[in-house]
Write an enzyme that holds these catalytic residues in place. Structure first.
Site, PDB file in Angstrom:
ATOM      1  CG  ASP A 144      -2.088   0.831   1.206  1.00 52.73           C
ATOM      2  OD1 ASP A 144      -1.945   2.004   0.826  1.00 52.73           O
ATOM      3  OD2 ASP A 144      -3.174   0.330   1.529  1.00 52.73           O
ATOM      4  NE  ARG A 168      -4.789   2.688   0.094  1.00 46.44           N
ATOM      5  CZ  ARG A 168      -5.846   1.937   0.357  1.00 46.44           C
ATOM      6  NH1 ARG A 168      -7.037   2.316  -0.030  1.00 46.44           N
ATOM      7  NH2 ARG A 168      -5.719   0.812   1.034  1.00 46.44           N
TER       8      ARG A 168
END
Ligand SMILES: [Zn+2]
Length: 416
Positions: A329, A331
């Site tokens: 991830d 983000r």
């Protein structure tokens, strides 16, 4: 001299002496907007700049192509008459707390109100936030009305089933010392890595430590507000919130390998319902496609998941992403709450998210969270069972009982 040679004269602002001495300084958390100073990322007069990068995020490149093709006047100055917001957001105390907001300019919607003197003097100051209103026509909302989960009230939901909303487009404006502090790294190190990893796109990152603000070439984000925007900052008024990261395949095209669109639509339905009860709702859409790894990476992962031995199973869901992308991830949810603080949000009564990263980021930024709501089982598409079971087993929030003993048996569709 032909047209191209004439316009290709390049002036870099990588030397301090190129700064016009009357250009206002940016004092990031200053309460008075005039003392805070405007963000000037103009490209028409390099000596006026007090920020690195330029407006419009990733669309900068298309603007360059328009200029290159002769369709766009390089010296165009926007006529901002009548463009001001349909409502006013803030100012909220959160705007002035040290580094509470570091990824957007809270004054970005009020350029004309606060900086008209400088604009009149010839500084090219542009908005980075725009606020308007719209009606949402959504099939899932029509279905919710047909099934009597929602009732048109002629206000929030029209008798035709449209939802009335205020929407706010927010361009990224990064205060680099604040970004570095949030990531717990040295500002110089952050600047060096940003410079290197963008292929040297912004030399000022390393040559102009006096310029503290970067407008990065990434997508903007959009907030959809249900009910009166003023209610967002009142902790005593019920607030339903979904912070949604872009998934174009599901959100727009209905691709069924994940739960993104169903979760988004359920968030919109519940936000509208809360607004109808006198509360408020907010759905913020972040352009962070494929966990901010991009759609090419995402589709490669889909193929790898479906072709691996044993097929697409929940036990290997995160593993395959890491194999392809290097991380699960990218983000950085630590920055997401900035947008909530822009609206002065202090308490979210109903948070539509299963992500612990989102929850932790929100709570750690000082916003209280009441209920956490996972997606109802009946909204999960068949092929998305792999995603949802893997997330639950990995510790994502759920109302369900978690059984991680048979993750290898939760299987998605094979490739045709
Ligand atoms: Zn998705």
């Amino acid at each position: 001299m032909d047209k191209f040679t004439k316009s290709s004269h390049v002036v870099l602002t990588s030397h301090r002496e190129h700064v016009f001495k009357e250009v206002p300084r940016i004092n990031w958390n200053e309460e008075d907007p005039k003392k805070r100073g405007p963000i000037i990322a103009t490209i028409s007069n390099k000596s006026h700049r007090n920020a690195i990068g330029t407006h419009s995020g990733s669309y900068t490149v298309y603007r360059a192509l328009s200029i290159a093709s002769g369709h766009f006047q390089k010296e165009h100055k926007p006529d901002l008459k009548d463009t001001h917001g349909t409502v006013r957001i803030g100012p909220h105390p959160s705007w002035f707390e040290k580094n509470r907001i570091v990824t957007m300019d809270p004054w970005g919607a009020e350029i004309n109100e606060h900086f008209s003197d400088q604009i009149d003097k010839g500084l090219d100051i542009r908005p980075s936030v725009a606020i308007t209103q719209a009606r949402l026509k959504i099939p899932e909302i029509q279905e919710a009305i047909a099934k009597k989960r929602l009732t048109p009230d002629g206000n929030i939901i029209s008798k035709e089933g449209d939802i009335k909303i205020t929407k706010v487009a927010i361009e990224p404006v990064w205060f680099l010392p604040g970004i570095a502090e949030r990531l717990k790294i040295d500002e110089g190190e952050l600047r060096k890595i940003l410079f290197q990893e963008t292929g040297g796109m912004f030399p000022e990152l390393v040559t102009r430590p006096d310029l503290k603000v970067l407008l990065p070439p990434i997508g903007s984000n959009t907030a959809y507000i249900f009910g009166d925007p003023k209610n967002l900052s009142n902790p005593n008024i019920e607030l339903t919130c979904r912070v949604h990261d872009e998934c174009n395949g599901s959100d727009v095209f209905g691709s069924d390998i994940c739960t993104c669109r169903p979760y988004l639509m359920w968030g919109i339905e519940d936000a509208a319902r809360t607004a109808q009860k006198g509360g408020a709702g907010i759905v913020i859409y972040f352009r962070k496609e494929g966990r901010a790894l991009g759609e090419v990476t995402k589709f490669l992962v889909y193929n790898a998941r479906k072709r691996q031995e044993g097929g697409d199973t929940a036990d290997k869901y995160f593993y395959r992403t890491e194999c392809v992308a290097g991380v699960v991830d990218a983000r950085f949810q630590e920055f997401m709450p900035d947008h909530l603080h822009y609206f002065g949000i202090k308490k979210i009564h109903n948070l539509h998210s299963m992500s612990n990263m989102k929850y932790d980021a929100i709570v750690n930024s000082g916003i209280e969270v009441g209920n956490r709501l996972s997606i109802p089982k009946e909204l999960v598409p068949d092929d998305a069972q792999v995603e949802i079971e893997a997330k639950k087993a990995a510790g994502y929030f759920t109302d369900d009982k978690v059984d991680d003993t048979n993750l290898d048996k939760v299987k998605g569709r094979d490739l045709d």
